[in-house]
Design a protein around this motif. Structure first.
Motif, short mmCIF file in Angstrom:
data_model
loop_
_atom_site.label_atom_id
_atom_site.label_comp_id
_atom_site.label_asym_id
_atom_site.label_seq_id
_atom_site.Cartn_x
_atom_site.Cartn_y
_atom_site.Cartn_z
N UNK A 108 0.84 -1.20 0.00
CA UNK A 108 0.00 0.00 0.00
C UNK A 108 0.87 1.24 0.00
N UNK A 109 0.25 2.34 -0.42
CA UNK A 109 0.91 3.65 -0.43
C UNK A 109 0.17 4.57 0.53
N UNK A 110 0.89 5.21 1.44
CA UNK A 110 0.28 6.10 2.42
C UNK A 110 0.90 7.49 2.33
N UNK A 111 0.06 8.52 2.41
CA UNK A 111 0.51 9.91 2.47
C UNK A 111 -0.07 10.53 3.72
N UNK A 112 0.48 11.67 4.12
CA UNK A 112 0.00 12.32 5.33
C UNK A 112 -1.27 13.10 5.05
N UNK A 113 -2.30 12.91 5.88
CA UNK A 113 -3.54 13.66 5.78
C UNK A 113 -3.63 14.69 6.89
N UNK A 114 -4.85 15.08 7.23
CA UNK A 114 -5.03 16.08 8.28
C UNK A 114 -4.80 15.51 9.67
N UNK A 115 -5.17 14.24 9.86
CA UNK A 115 -5.12 13.65 11.20
C UNK A 115 -4.34 12.36 11.27
N UNK A 116 -3.60 12.07 10.21
CA UNK A 116 -2.83 10.84 10.21
C UNK A 116 -2.55 10.38 8.80
N UNK A 117 -1.81 9.29 8.65
CA UNK A 117 -1.51 8.77 7.31
C UNK A 117 -2.77 8.21 6.66
N UNK A 118 -2.90 8.45 5.36
CA UNK A 118 -4.07 8.00 4.61
C UNK A 118 -3.61 7.03 3.52
N UNK A 119 -4.31 5.92 3.40
CA UNK A 119 -4.00 4.95 2.36
C UNK A 119 -4.53 5.47 1.03
N UNK A 120 -3.62 5.68 0.08
CA UNK A 120 -3.99 6.18 -1.24
C UNK A 120 -4.44 5.03 -2.14
N UNK A 121 -3.71 3.91 -2.04
CA UNK A 121 -4.04 2.76 -2.86
C UNK A 121 -3.34 1.53 -2.30
#
Length: 270
Positions: A108-121
């Motif tokens: 999986x690929x994760x980027x930083x969101x507003x409140x934590x890492x978000x799974x992009x795909x």
């Protein structure tokens, strides 16, 4: 003229200024005023007025010795940021796909969101039993491998969340009771170069690992993640799977312009 109509028409002076910048980009070299004016199809006096404003904004600079104009530092920064925002996701998606093919595990690929890492795909492996990851999921910081990566290398953005999770006792990993414990955990992540959760993951029967990806500013920009059924992935220090995960993240960092490895090598040589 209404604001809606004015918005549709745009700002003509801005479009003229962009025309000058386009002329300089297509010129592919520093240019004299007369050449810029000719390329932008306007009188030199008019081009000069716009160049003055563009210089003040940092989009253009003039060599005092040759009087030639070139793109300025802010124009370079815009280009680099655009590359970082557009290409990093495309390259990251390719990286997790290639990594999935190599190790045959969920990636999986994760980027930083507003409140934590978000799974992009995420990419599904060729296995009868797999761990599914929901795209768009925001993960905990201390309770997920991706979260620990971001907390370890992105302290300014994550410190408040780490503190809140500790204070609220929110899905804390074993051995973490205080903020000092959390700091020690994150220090171990930085020392190892990746985050590994085995046996004590947020979801029972699941384990995960994540590695940091850095951009041209040597800043953390995303994380590559592998997830599997507990016991299916070798999580030891000499694990080939984890070595491939870290290798994929390092290779992607290099493609994004990071010089962390070379800087570290130069520092140790000195």
């Amino acid at each position: 003229m209404s604001e809606e109509l004015e918005g549709k028409h745009g700002v003509q002076s801005l479009e003229v200024g962009m025309g000058i910048l386009k002329a300089m980009v297509f010129g592919k070299r520093s240019m004299m005023l007369k050449d810029i004016a000719a390329a932008a199809d306007m009188p030199p006096s008019k081009a000069h007025r716009y160049l003055v404003s563009l210089i003040r904004s940092g989009l253009v600079e003039q060599d005092p010795l040759t009087s030639r104009y070139n793109l300025g530092p802010f124009a370079l920064n815009i280009g680099l940021v655009a590359i970082d925002r557009l290409d990093r996701i495309r390259l990251g998606l390719a990286a997790i796909s290639e990594l999935r093919d190599e190790i045959n595990e969920t990636t999986a690929l994760a980027v930083w969101g507003d409140n934590g890492p978000v799974i992009v795909r995420w990419e599904r492996p060729r296995r009868p039993i797999t761990v599914n990851v929901v795209t768009g999921t925001t993960l905990g910081v201390l309770s997920s491998a991706a979260g620990r990566v971001f907390a370890a290398w992105l302290p300014n953005a994550t410190r408040a969340i780490v503190k809140r999770e500790v204070e609220q006792r929110k899905n804390l990993p074993p051995g973490v009771e205080t903020l000092a414990d959390a700091d020690a955990l994150l220090a171990s992540v930085r020392e190892r170069g990746l985050a590994v959760i085995s046996g004590n993951y947020l979801f029972r029967g699941v384990e995960a690992a994540a590695a940091p990806v850095f951009n041209f500013k040597n800043e953390l920009t995303m994380a590559l993640v592998i997830v599997g059924v507990e016991g299916s992935i070798d999580m030891s220090a000499d694990s080939e799977v984890l070595a491939r995960l870290k290798g994929a993240a390092d290779a992607l960092s290099l493609r994004l312009g990071s010089t962390r490895d070379s800087d570290a090598a130069a520092s140790s040589a000195a």
